[in-house]
Design a protein around this motif. Structure first.
Motif, PDB file in Angstrom:
ATOM      1  N   PHE A 117      32.670  74.576  62.755  1.00 16.42           N
ATOM      2  CA  PHE A 117      33.843  73.907  63.323  1.00 16.42           C
ATOM      3  C   PHE A 117      34.502  74.864  64.310  1.00 16.42           C
ATOM      4  O   PHE A 117      34.837  76.004  63.955  1.00 16.42           O
ATOM      5  CB  PHE A 117      34.847  73.528  62.236  1.00 16.42           C
ATOM      6  N   ARG A 118      34.697  74.414  65.547  1.00 14.78           N
ATOM      7  CA  ARG A 118      35.339  75.217  66.569  1.00 14.78           C
ATOM      8  C   ARG A 118      36.736  74.661  66.810  1.00 14.78           C
ATOM      9  O   ARG A 118      36.896  73.565  67.371  1.00 14.78           O
ATOM     10  CB  ARG A 118      34.520  75.203  67.855  1.00 14.78           C
ATOM     11  N   VAL A 119      37.739  75.400  66.359  1.00 12.25           N
ATOM     12  CA  VAL A 119      39.119  74.916  66.413  1.00 12.25           C
ATOM     13  C   VAL A 119      39.737  75.299  67.752  1.00 12.25           C
ATOM     14  O   VAL A 119      39.749  76.476  68.136  1.00 12.25           O
ATOM     15  CB  VAL A 119      39.955  75.490  65.252  1.00 12.25           C
ATOM     16  N   ALA A 120      40.249  74.332  68.470  1.00 14.44           N
ATOM     17  CA  ALA A 120      40.833  74.566  69.788  1.00 14.44           C
ATOM     18  C   ALA A 120      42.043  75.486  69.688  1.00 14.44           C
ATOM     19  O   ALA A 120      42.823  75.422  68.728  1.00 14.44           O
ATOM     20  CB  ALA A 120      41.232  73.238  70.427  1.00 14.44           C
ATOM     21  N   ASP A 121      42.202  76.347  70.670  1.00 15.17           N
ATOM     22  CA  ASP A 121      43.353  77.249  70.729  1.00 15.17           C
ATOM     23  C   ASP A 121      44.480  76.535  71.469  1.00 15.17           C
ATOM     24  O   ASP A 121      44.751  76.776  72.652  1.00 15.17           O
ATOM     25  CB  ASP A 121      42.969  78.543  71.444  1.00 15.17           C
ATOM     26  N   GLN A 122      45.119  75.626  70.769  1.00 15.39           N
ATOM     27  CA  GLN A 122      46.219  74.856  71.345  1.00 15.39           C
ATOM     28  C   GLN A 122      47.249  74.594  70.264  1.00 15.39           C
ATOM     29  O   GLN A 122      46.984  74.777  69.073  1.00 15.39           O
ATOM     30  CB  GLN A 122      45.692  73.532  71.924  1.00 15.39           C
ATOM     31  N   ARG A 123      48.416  74.198  70.701  1.00 14.74           N
ATOM     32  CA  ARG A 123      49.495  73.968  69.743  1.00 14.74           C
ATOM     33  C   ARG A 123      49.123  72.831  68.804  1.00 14.74           C
ATOM     34  O   ARG A 123      48.653  71.777  69.244  1.00 14.74           O
ATOM     35  CB  ARG A 123      50.790  73.628  70.475  1.00 14.74           C
TER      36      ARG A 123
END
Length: 648
Positions: free
Chosen positions: A416-422
């Motif tokens: 799982f690649r978690v986006a670097d966003q709020r």
């Protein structure tokens, strides 16, 4: 096409209206072939997170996390007034499972593996035309290899190809007969996909499903008698989802955040140069002079038909409907961040047959045996910009570590690649999920009749595990040990004597139960490995799991020399506390011999439909010899015929 009652629910895969325009999906094969590793529409909008491709074990030749998770296309039925209707076609197709190897020839539903996800509304009766358009012989090369002195420390099942093996006679020429079973659907025996009512190419199976059960995740698969281990392995499996107002009111993650994860393992052949080719290999190890067959295991883990995929996710809550569609492999799943397990990351909200009353965090690993499904929620908001792994592990080893002895050369399942966003979204984990679900209490189960006993025994003279149906008898005059007689001492010290009444599929004395009744079944495992038990025409709740000392069972005589004795109560796992149709009997993920550790699992079954079905082990390599008929009959018919609780 006219709108259907189910169109209020948006699919998480391909465009809904594009699929509806396909009618019975005549163009689906070409659509998927054009985008063999297509991401869901919603996933495309998620910014890429950390992580990336990684090398697998050198012998496996493929890069992990190179290809995106594929979301199966969605099928919705047509509204026919008082019922819905759907046509699903079986056909031979070439399926891309990894971008670094050629497409794999498979038997499929509608040209994709897994088959399309059928989405319906609970309470809407459904009629399905299962049309057989398969061609050619089964696209599976079946081989085995001998380990005459015992289990190999690094068995050939860890690796692709057929070197060092011999071909299993009679498999290569199997023709495309089929029988579709809607696993978990509470439908009568005439629509259950009876495993001997086969259809050949050009023929159809007509099945009517009441669909009168809770919103849940079921799955459909081939159930052809004697050869389901090969036909399902060839690709004949897919998901079935139903929704209802109770579930909709919860506001659970939906659309691209409602993600099916169909787990399976496969092996592939290689050419003379050692390169992978698009041919499935079913490989098993035969142990000792008796040539005892080990449970099937393959080195490549597929999720939704993709080998070791990745999924881009937002830092939000996601819903994952996980189904173990492997032949025999039991998945012991953990979510890892920075190589370490994330405690409580998986929140169980549903089991085989629907939502439970409240969310339950998984303590440790999630043990999922073949045929089981689980509905979980995961919150990725604490992992923005990170990569997480879902891994398969074994008890006694470091999560994420390899273990060749137990066919775990490559433990990774997906990334799982978690986006670097709020983090976005306002979802709050509900305190209550299903107010209509109720755990059975002492008052809800019968106490006026003896329970049924089903005993699982290790290989005997036939060199395969056995499933014994038993009845309680008076021990007077019995000499111990006697073949087929087992004594059990429970937690209170009471001893019951059981005698085998049936074992082979065509033995007499079929379990016959009354429609609408509730029965207690006790599953006792005397074998050295766990077995997932599945009952057709019913659903059940697991009442207890207990550890038993089975050293009193005489394996040579095939009976107990002293009673099988209670040791301790064991805890039920989170996904075992809801409505079920498969239950594992035996310890999961244990390394080392467990010949003196047995397990007794007690379940309360309800029988809401009538007809002739089966109960069996859902390890498909065991299905042909660990299977027994089951008949559910109207109670008045049993009384009029002089029958009742017991055998028929």
């Amino acid at each position: 096409m006219e709108p259907t009652a189910s169109e209020a629910f948006e699919p998480s895969g391909l465009n809904r209206r594009a699929l509806l325009r396909c009618g019975t999906m005549a163009g689906l094969g070409a659509l998927v072939a054009a985008a063999p590793l297509l991401k869901s529409q919603g996933a495309v909008a998620v910014s890429a997170g950390a992580g990336g491709p990684e090398p697998s074990a050198p012998e496996l030749k493929l890069t992990k996390f190179r290809d995106p998770l594929r979301i199966p296309p969605v099928l919705r039925p047509r509204d026919r007034g008082g019922y819905d209707e759907l046509t699903v076609r079986m056909r031979t197709a070439d399926v891309t499972v990894h971008s670094e190897m050629p497409p794999v020839t498979m038997w499929t539903y509608e040209g994709v593996f897994p088959g399309p996800t059928i989405k319906t509304v609970s309470g809407r009766p459904l009629r399905v035309v299962w049309e057989n358009r398969l061609s050619g012989n089964i696209p599976v090369k079946a081989v085995d290899f001998a380990s005459p002195t015992g289990r190999a420390p690094d068995p050939l099942t860890n690796y692709p190809g057929t070197a060092g093996t011999q071909e299993v006679a009679g498999v290569a020429g199997l023709e495309p007969w089929a029988a579709v079973h809607m696993h978990g659907m509470l439908t009568g025996g005439g629509n259950d996909g009876w495993m001997e009512n086969l259809i050949g190419p050009g023929d159809v199976q007509l099945s009517a499903y009441p669909n009168a059960q809770a919103a849940t995740t079921l799955w459909y698969h081939d159930h052809t008698h004697h050869v389901s281990r090969f036909s399902v392995y060839a690709g004949l499996a897919g998901l079935f989802l139903s929704r209802n107002e109770e579930e909709e009111a919860l506001g659970l993650p939906d659309g691209a955040r409602d993600v099916p994860l169909v787990l399976s393992d496969r092996n592939f052949d290689v050419d003379e140069s050692g390169a992978l080719v698009g041919r499935l290999v079913h490989k098993v190890e035969m142990i000792g002079p008796q040539k005892l067959m080990r449970a099937h295991a393959a080195p490549y883990t597929l999720v939704n038909g993709v080998v070791w995929p990745y999924l881009d996710v937002a830092p939000r809550w996601y819903r994952f409907r996980i189904a173990n569609a492997a032949n025999s492999r039991m998945y012991r799943l953990m979510l890892l961040a920075d190589g370490k397990p994330v405690p409580g990351a998986l929140k169980v909200i549903g089991t085989d047959q629907g939502l439970i009353d409240k969310p339950l965090a998984v303590d440790g690993a999630l043990n999922l045996s073949p045929g089981e499904r689980v509905d979980v929620l995961v919150d990725f908001s604490a992992f923005r910009g990170q990569a997480l792994k879902l891994v398969n592990t074994l008890e006694g080893i470091t999560p994420g570590a390899s273990n060749k002895l137990n066919d775990l050369l490559e433990p990774d399942v997906m990334q799982f690649r978690v986006a670097d966003q709020r983090p976005s979204g306002r979802f709050v984990l509900p305190e209550t999920l299903s107010p209509t679900f109720k755990r059975l209490s002492h008052e809800d189960v019968p106490h006026d009749r003896a329970p049924r006993w089903v005993v699982v025994v290790g290989p005997g003279s036939t060199n395969v595990p056995e499933l014994w149906e038993m009845e309680e008898v008076d021990p007077a005059g019995i000499t111990f040990p006697t073949a087929g007689v087992v004594q059990v001492r429970d937690a209170e010290g009471a001893v019951v004597t059981l005698r085998r009444t049936a074992m082979a599929y065509d033995d007499g004395n079929t379990f016959t139960v009354a429609h609408g009744s509730t029965e207690i079944w006790k599953y006792l495992n005397l074998a050295a490995s766990p077995h997932p038990m599945h009952v057709h025409l019913s659903h059940f709740q697991v009442l207890s799991r207990e550890n038993y000392d089975i050293s009193g069972f005489d394996r040579a005589t095939r009976g107990s020399s002293r009673p099988i004795a209670f040791k301790a109560a064991a805890a039920l796992e989170a996904h075992e506390l809801g409505e079920k149709d498969v239950i594992r009997v035996g310890t999961a993920g244990q390394i080392g011999p467990n010949a003196t550790v047995g397990e007794l699992v007690t379940v309360a079954l309800r029988f809401p439909v009538v007809g002739r079905g089966v109960h069996h082990c859902h390890m498909l390599e065991h299905e042909q010899h660990m299977v027994r008929p089951l008949v559910v009959s109207p109670a008045a018919h049993l009384q009029a015929g002089g029958g009742g609780h017991g055998h028929h």
